[in-house]
Design an enzyme around this catalytic site. Structure first.
Site, short mmCIF file in Angstrom:
data_model
loop_
_atom_site.label_atom_id
_atom_site.label_comp_id
_atom_site.label_asym_id
_atom_site.label_seq_id
_atom_site.Cartn_x
_atom_site.Cartn_y
_atom_site.Cartn_z
N ASP A 268 -26.95 51.68 -118.74
CA ASP A 268 -27.81 50.54 -119.09
C ASP A 268 -28.79 50.28 -117.96
O ASP A 268 -28.39 49.88 -116.85
CB ASP A 268 -26.96 49.29 -119.32
CG ASP A 268 -26.24 49.32 -120.66
OD1 ASP A 268 -26.92 49.50 -121.68
OD2 ASP A 268 -25.01 49.16 -120.67
N GLY B 163 -28.72 42.04 -121.62
CA GLY B 163 -28.90 41.59 -120.25
C GLY B 163 -27.63 41.54 -119.43
O GLY B 163 -27.65 41.82 -118.24
N ASP C 270 -24.02 48.21 -129.24
CA ASP C 270 -23.77 47.85 -127.85
C ASP C 270 -23.74 46.33 -127.77
O ASP C 270 -24.66 45.66 -128.22
CB ASP C 270 -24.88 48.41 -126.96
CG ASP C 270 -24.63 48.19 -125.48
OD1 ASP C 270 -23.61 47.58 -125.13
OD2 ASP C 270 -25.47 48.64 -124.67
N GLY D 295 -20.38 43.30 -127.00
CA GLY D 295 -19.23 42.63 -127.60
C GLY D 295 -18.24 43.52 -128.29
O GLY D 295 -17.42 43.03 -129.09
N GLY E 228 -18.03 48.28 -122.26
CA GLY E 228 -17.86 48.26 -120.82
C GLY E 228 -16.60 47.53 -120.41
O GLY E 228 -15.64 48.13 -119.93
N SER E 229 -16.59 46.23 -120.63
CA SER E 229 -15.48 45.39 -120.17
C SER E 229 -14.14 45.79 -120.77
O SER E 229 -13.11 45.76 -120.09
CB SER E 229 -15.78 43.92 -120.51
OG SER E 229 -17.00 43.50 -119.93
#
Length: 221
Positions: free
Chosen positions: A37, A144, A177, A179, A199-200
């Site tokens: 990203d 963001g 992409d 959530g 990601g998380s």
């Protein structure tokens, strides 16, 4: 690559003090692509990294590199990301006044070309370039920052993208992409998405990166 869907972990959520180790863990854990990203602090309210990250990533993985340019002037940066080894480059409708030419340039450079749609951007904005698309990225959150909650109404938008691509005879992959968790991924998959950025849920898994990947793989049979 999974037969059911593509998983592209976003290194935005990685621990950069041990990035090489984590990239190797992603590959060993069954990731399909590495998602990068790129944010400029202008088009989106965050600043991440530039093309210099790609050679470092490629030292530690053989996986395809999937670059998402969340920047105001993507045309200026595309050549550097191509030179750095990107396999997929996705730009935003909102930042490309000459979108047709931008996609042509990405493809001419030997990369797969994608277009991203912010939550408020209509699907119909892809109408004149659909034949140039290898990927359509539907943002499941406002872009963001990682770790945001999925916007449920984006499932219906994915369905509209899928119908739009079908009517156009396009084989472009629908990527999501924002959530993506074990709870939200199934709904996006059912709507038509087949590539998922997370990601998380992967890097932040309490057990390991491999278990984070496994938890997302397990929700789609």
């Amino acid at each position: 690559m999974s037969e059911s869907f593509i998983l592209a972990p976003s290194i935005l959520s990685a621990d950069f003090s041990i990035l090489g180790v984590q990239l190797e863990a992603l590959e060993q854990g069954g990731a399909d692509w590495i998602h990068v990203d790129v944010m400029d602090g202008h088009f989106v309210p965050n600043l991440s990294f530039g093309p210099i990250i790609l050679p470092a990533v490629k030292k530690h993985t053989r996986l395809p590199i999937d670059v998402h340019l969340m920047v105001s002037n993507p045309d200026e940066l595309i050549p550097a990301f191509v030179a750095g080894g990107a396999n997929w480059i996705t730009v935003h409708v909102e930042t490309c006044p000459h979108l047709y030419r931008t996609l042509q340039n990405i493809r001419a450079a030997g990369c797969k070309a994608g277009v991203a749609l912010n939550p408020g951007t209509p699907v119909e904005s892809l109408g004149e370039v659909v034949h140039l698309l290898d990927l359509v990225l539907v943002l499941g959150t406002n872009p963001g920052f990682s770790g945001q909650s999925w916007l449920p109404e984006m499932a219906e938008k994915i369905s509209r993208v899928a119908q739009f691509l079908k009517q156009a005879g396009s084989s472009a992959v629908i990527q999501v992409d924002g959530g993506m968790t074990a709870q939200t991924l199934p709904g996006a998959y059912q709507a038509g998405a087949r590539a998922f950025v997370s990601g998380s849920s992967i890097f932040g898994h309490p057990e390991s990166i491999a278990e984070g990947i496994k938890s997302l793989r397990s929700v789609v049979g």
